[in-house]
Enzyme design. Structure first.
Site, mmCIF file in Angstrom:
data_model
loop_
_atom_site.group_PDB
_atom_site.id
_atom_site.type_symbol
_atom_site.label_atom_id
_atom_site.label_comp_id
_atom_site.label_asym_id
_atom_site.label_seq_id
_atom_site.Cartn_x
_atom_site.Cartn_y
_atom_site.Cartn_z
ATOM 1 N N GLU A 151 0.820 -1.219 0.000
ATOM 2 C CA GLU A 151 0.000 0.000 0.000
ATOM 3 C C GLU A 151 0.850 1.263 0.000
ATOM 4 O O GLU A 151 0.518 2.258 -0.639
ATOM 5 C CB GLU A 151 -0.921 -0.011 1.235
ATOM 6 C CG GLU A 151 -1.893 1.139 1.294
ATOM 7 C CD GLU A 151 -2.885 1.127 0.144
ATOM 8 O OE1 GLU A 151 -3.760 0.268 0.129
ATOM 9 O OE2 GLU A 151 -2.762 1.981 -0.760
ATOM 10 N N VAL A 154 2.227 3.607 -3.298
ATOM 11 C CA VAL A 154 1.468 4.584 -4.094
ATOM 12 C C VAL A 154 0.656 5.453 -3.137
ATOM 13 O O VAL A 154 -0.123 4.939 -2.340
ATOM 14 C CB VAL A 154 0.507 3.878 -5.095
ATOM 15 C CG1 VAL A 154 -0.265 4.909 -5.910
ATOM 16 C CG2 VAL A 154 1.269 2.941 -6.023
ATOM 17 N N GLY A 208 10.937 15.284 4.298
ATOM 18 C CA GLY A 208 10.909 13.827 4.093
ATOM 19 C C GLY A 208 10.048 13.400 2.925
ATOM 20 O O GLY A 208 9.650 12.241 2.834
ATOM 21 N N GLU A 211 12.693 11.561 -2.641
ATOM 22 C CA GLU A 211 13.481 10.335 -2.645
ATOM 23 C C GLU A 211 14.919 10.658 -2.233
ATOM 24 O O GLU A 211 15.334 11.827 -2.270
ATOM 25 C CB GLU A 211 13.484 9.721 -4.043
ATOM 26 C CG GLU A 211 12.126 9.257 -4.518
ATOM 27 C CD GLU A 211 11.534 8.172 -3.615
ATOM 28 O OE1 GLU A 211 12.090 7.083 -3.548
ATOM 29 O OE2 GLU A 211 10.503 8.435 -2.973
ATOM 30 N N ASP A 222 9.624 8.820 -10.256
ATOM 31 C CA ASP A 222 8.905 8.298 -9.088
ATOM 32 C C ASP A 222 7.420 8.092 -9.441
ATOM 33 O O ASP A 222 6.853 7.028 -9.162
ATOM 34 C CB ASP A 222 9.049 9.269 -7.905
ATOM 35 C CG ASP A 222 8.221 8.822 -6.720
ATOM 36 O OD1 ASP A 222 8.659 7.898 -6.003
ATOM 37 O OD2 ASP A 222 7.123 9.368 -6.527
ATOM 38 N N LYS A 226 5.152 4.557 -9.818
ATOM 39 C CA LYS A 226 3.822 4.325 -9.236
ATOM 40 C C LYS A 226 2.817 3.941 -10.323
ATOM 41 O O LYS A 226 1.920 3.124 -10.088
ATOM 42 C CB LYS A 226 3.374 5.570 -8.473
ATOM 43 C CG LYS A 226 4.208 5.784 -7.214
ATOM 44 C CD LYS A 226 4.067 7.173 -6.653
ATOM 45 C CE LYS A 226 4.919 7.347 -5.408
ATOM 46 N NZ LYS A 226 5.104 8.745 -5.014
ATOM 47 N N GLY A 319 5.682 11.502 3.060
ATOM 48 C CA GLY A 319 5.894 11.958 4.436
ATOM 49 C C GLY A 319 6.185 10.812 5.373
ATOM 50 O O GLY A 319 5.901 9.650 5.076
HETATM 51 N N1 HSE Z 1 9.277 10.896 -3.167
HETATM 52 C C1 HSE Z 1 7.920 10.445 -3.147
HETATM 53 C C2 HSE Z 1 7.005 11.630 -3.402
HETATM 54 C C3 HSE Z 1 7.630 9.802 -1.825
HETATM 55 O O1 HSE Z 1 7.471 12.775 -3.332
HETATM 56 O O2 HSE Z 1 5.834 11.419 -3.690
HETATM 57 C C4 HSE Z 1 6.415 8.965 -1.805
HETATM 58 O O3 HSE Z 1 6.513 7.867 -2.665
#
Ligand code: HSE
Length: 335
Positions: A151, A154, A208, A211, A222, A226, A319
């Site tokens: 989960e 994504v 946070g 990546e 990224d 997904k 996050g």
């Molecule tokens: N680096 C990703 C983003 C983290 O900013 O959406 C979550 O997958």
């Protein structure tokens, strides 16, 4: 339930914070009393304690810079390599929260296979293994009589996969379209507020969201990862990154953002996937469109279905606790 956690960065720490802060609630409401028996980092040590590591002490140790700071305890084993740690852990579930590699999925993919071979369920926040080797992972899990849940790959803990796979069971999902990267949505939103690109990216890293290598976010990879995961989970289609049309936000200038604002529009990085393929592209969305209101690190996905029409889910996309929660949700599902 015994848990082994691989990866003790933003997401792993978010999960352990939840275990620290909600242990009474989890026990009272769900009878859930997990034992975190193993924790591994890439360069800051590993720990194994069959009786269970203490979440608060783990967090204190990693805040001090290394798991060496975890206090000695009877039975504590330090610095096994990860394959040995998985074999020795006796865990019921492997939690994979290491850094994503969308090319090879390694070393996480081998850790997942090792865990399944050991008779463990696998829960991933790491996108690599699911994006690269979904079919293989599911086949190995079926052969082992175990489950692979993901989960958190994504939309962080926002239950996009659970909505599609469980709540919408019986519908045919024909397409998924939305904002699947928190970092770029945060950057675009901050630029609209007058911030520089560099400062917005710095903040996204500090919060946070980004990546380990943020080019994966800003160049669209990224979100593309997904999209691969959605294609696999929703349509049973195993595309590769090369099959997708991917463009990031690096070419969007402050002037582009201002021009869109003047026209009553906003730039959004939109991912789109159907059984026939997918794309990730920056697009100008009218302010009246529901996706235009999705700001900051919030994500949104619209599933187009045969029986319900469009179903849209909006929620955190990145996050620390937001993704840590996804691991908890999958573990509670296993429970
Ligand atoms: N680096 C990703 C983003 C983290 O900013 O959406 C979550 O997958």
């Amino acid at each position: 339930m015994k848990l082994a956690l691989i990866g003790f960065g933003t997401v792993g720490q978010g999960f352990v914070e939840i275990l620290r802060d909600k242990s009474t609630d989890l026990k009272t409401r769900y009878g859930f009393t997990p034992q975190l028996v193993a924790v591994a980092t890439r360069s800051r040590g590993t720990l194994l304690l069959p009786d269970g590591l203490d979440p608060a002490r783990l967090l204190t140790a990693i805040e001090a810079g290394h798991l060496h700071h975890y206090p000695d305890a009877p039975g504590l084993v330090r610095d096994l390599d990860v394959p040995a740690l998985i074999r020795a852990s006796g865990a019921d579930v492997l939690l994979e929260a290491g850094p994503t590699n969308l090319q090879t999925a390694q070393p996480a993919l081998d850790y997942c296979y090792a865990a399944l071979d050991q008779g463990m369920h696998v829960v991933l926040a790491n996108k690599g293994p699911v994006a690269v080797a979904y079919t293989d992972l599911q086949a190995r899990a079926r052969a082992a009589g175990k489950r692979v849940l993901f989960e958190g790959t994504v939309m962080a803990g926002t239950p996009s996969l659970r909505l599609a796979q469980q709540a919408l069971a019986g519908c045919t999902i024909q397409a998924a379209r939305g904002i699947l990267n928190g970092t770029t949505n945060y950057i675009l939103t901050q630029i609209e507020g007058g911030m520089s690109y560099a400062e917005a990216l710095r903040q996204a890293q500090a919060l946070g969201y980004a990546e380990a290598d943020p080019t994966a976010d800003v160049d669209g990879w990224d979100a593309a990862g997904k999209a691969l995961i959605l294609a696999a989970a929703l349509f049973d289609r195993t595309f590769t990154l090369a099959d997708l049309d991917v463009q990031g936000i690096a070419s969007i200038t402050g002037a582009d953002v201002a021009a869109a604002q003047a026209a009553g529009e906003r730039w959004k990085l939109i991912a789109h996937v159907t059984p026939a393929g997918g794309s990730v592209r920056p697009q100008r969305v009218p302010n009246t469109h529901p996706l235009a209101a999705v700001g900051g690190a919030t994500n949104a996905v619209t599933f187009t279905t045969d029986l319900l029409g469009d179903v849209t889910l909006v929620g955190p996309g990145a996050g620390r606790r937001q993704t840590g929660f996804a691991l908890l949700a999958d573990v509670l599902d296993l429970l």
